[in-house]
Design an enzyme around this catalytic site. Sequence first.
Site, mmCIF file in Angstrom:
data_model
loop_
_atom_site.group_PDB
_atom_site.id
_atom_site.type_symbol
_atom_site.label_atom_id
_atom_site.label_comp_id
_atom_site.label_asym_id
_atom_site.label_seq_id
_atom_site.Cartn_x
_atom_site.Cartn_y
_atom_site.Cartn_z
ATOM 1 N N CYS A 125 69.581 38.158 -58.518
ATOM 2 C CA CYS A 125 68.318 37.548 -58.099
ATOM 3 C C CYS A 125 67.197 38.562 -58.259
ATOM 4 O O CYS A 125 67.354 39.724 -57.885
ATOM 5 C CB CYS A 125 68.445 37.101 -56.643
ATOM 6 S SG CYS A 125 66.971 36.328 -55.993
ATOM 7 N N LEU A 126 66.070 38.104 -58.805
ATOM 8 C CA LEU A 126 64.926 38.999 -58.986
ATOM 9 C C LEU A 126 64.397 39.510 -57.646
ATOM 10 O O LEU A 126 63.784 40.568 -57.590
ATOM 11 C CB LEU A 126 63.810 38.289 -59.759
ATOM 12 C CG LEU A 126 64.180 37.876 -61.189
ATOM 13 C CD1 LEU A 126 63.027 37.127 -61.841
ATOM 14 C CD2 LEU A 126 64.582 39.081 -62.014
ATOM 15 N N GLN B 100 59.200 33.065 -54.694
ATOM 16 C CA GLN B 100 59.499 34.455 -55.045
ATOM 17 C C GLN B 100 58.249 35.234 -55.459
ATOM 18 O O GLN B 100 58.304 36.459 -55.570
ATOM 19 C CB GLN B 100 60.542 34.523 -56.156
ATOM 20 C CG GLN B 100 61.921 34.094 -55.698
ATOM 21 C CD GLN B 100 62.908 34.133 -56.829
ATOM 22 O OE1 GLN B 100 63.044 33.180 -57.585
ATOM 23 N NE2 GLN B 100 63.588 35.254 -56.969
ATOM 24 N N HIS C 93 66.333 28.627 -53.219
ATOM 25 C CA HIS C 93 65.144 29.417 -52.854
ATOM 26 C C HIS C 93 64.083 28.535 -52.196
ATOM 27 O O HIS C 93 63.434 28.949 -51.236
ATOM 28 C CB HIS C 93 64.518 30.070 -54.090
ATOM 29 C CG HIS C 93 65.054 31.423 -54.408
ATOM 30 N ND1 HIS C 93 64.974 32.489 -53.536
ATOM 31 C CD2 HIS C 93 65.670 31.893 -55.518
ATOM 32 C CE1 HIS C 93 65.526 33.559 -54.099
ATOM 33 N NE2 HIS C 93 65.960 33.216 -55.296
ATOM 34 N N GLY D 79 65.465 32.670 -64.145
ATOM 35 C CA GLY D 79 64.951 31.645 -63.238
ATOM 36 C C GLY D 79 64.050 32.271 -62.204
ATOM 37 O O GLY D 79 64.209 33.443 -61.858
ATOM 38 N N HIS E 59 70.723 27.730 -57.673
ATOM 39 C CA HIS E 59 70.228 29.004 -57.133
ATOM 40 C C HIS E 59 68.731 28.911 -56.813
ATOM 41 O O HIS E 59 68.287 29.286 -55.732
ATOM 42 C CB HIS E 59 70.506 30.109 -58.160
ATOM 43 C CG HIS E 59 69.996 31.461 -57.783
ATOM 44 N ND1 HIS E 59 70.827 32.495 -57.442
ATOM 45 C CD2 HIS E 59 68.735 31.967 -57.708
ATOM 46 C CE1 HIS E 59 70.103 33.572 -57.169
ATOM 47 N NE2 HIS E 59 68.819 33.274 -57.326
ATOM 48 N N GLU E 60 67.955 28.388 -57.776
ATOM 49 C CA GLU E 60 66.495 28.318 -57.594
ATOM 50 C C GLU E 60 66.103 27.250 -56.572
ATOM 51 O O GLU E 60 65.167 27.449 -55.790
ATOM 52 C CB GLU E 60 65.787 28.083 -58.927
ATOM 53 C CG GLU E 60 66.015 29.172 -59.973
ATOM 54 C CD GLU E 60 65.696 30.588 -59.514
ATOM 55 O OE1 GLU E 60 64.854 30.767 -58.613
ATOM 56 O OE2 GLU E 60 66.299 31.536 -60.045
#
Length: 171
Positions: A94-95, A51, A140, A46, A136-137
Amino acid sequence: MTIKPLIILPDPVLRQLSKPIERVDSDLQRLADDMLETMYDAPGIGLAAIQIGVPRRMLVIDISREGEEKQPQVFINPEIVKSSDERSVYEEGCLSIPDYYAEVERPAVVSVKYLDLNGKEQTVEADGLLATCLQHEIDHLNGVLFIDYISRLKREMVIKKFTKAAKSKAL
């Protein structure tokens, strides 16, 4: 398609509130393609536009397993309209916080309203990994990180570690 550099903690951009998307057009399609390319390259399941430094309410997800056909999904202006009382716990990563994982408890099932790449309103009822990933996304897009769900002590340790790493990179 272009692989974009990821924004990494402690960059304050990650805490920005993303703005709604007014128009679904070819520029947005290009952004979605770039986001998917960046997500697959990372590799991740994701990615929110913030991000890669774009404060717009869009995210991409692909929870297909390795070896399976890719199933990319694009969510424009996603909004959780319903969530279950039942909870589930997943180990999240997380990236933007590489190589750090923690168990996070979230609603087990969510309904998400969004626009697709044709600008059509859709609703998805998600459970399991998709529900966790969507939450989660979407977090963000609201400037919330998964480490906000862990204890203050652990969160402060993670932020300190990434701040130190960022400072040593800057030297």
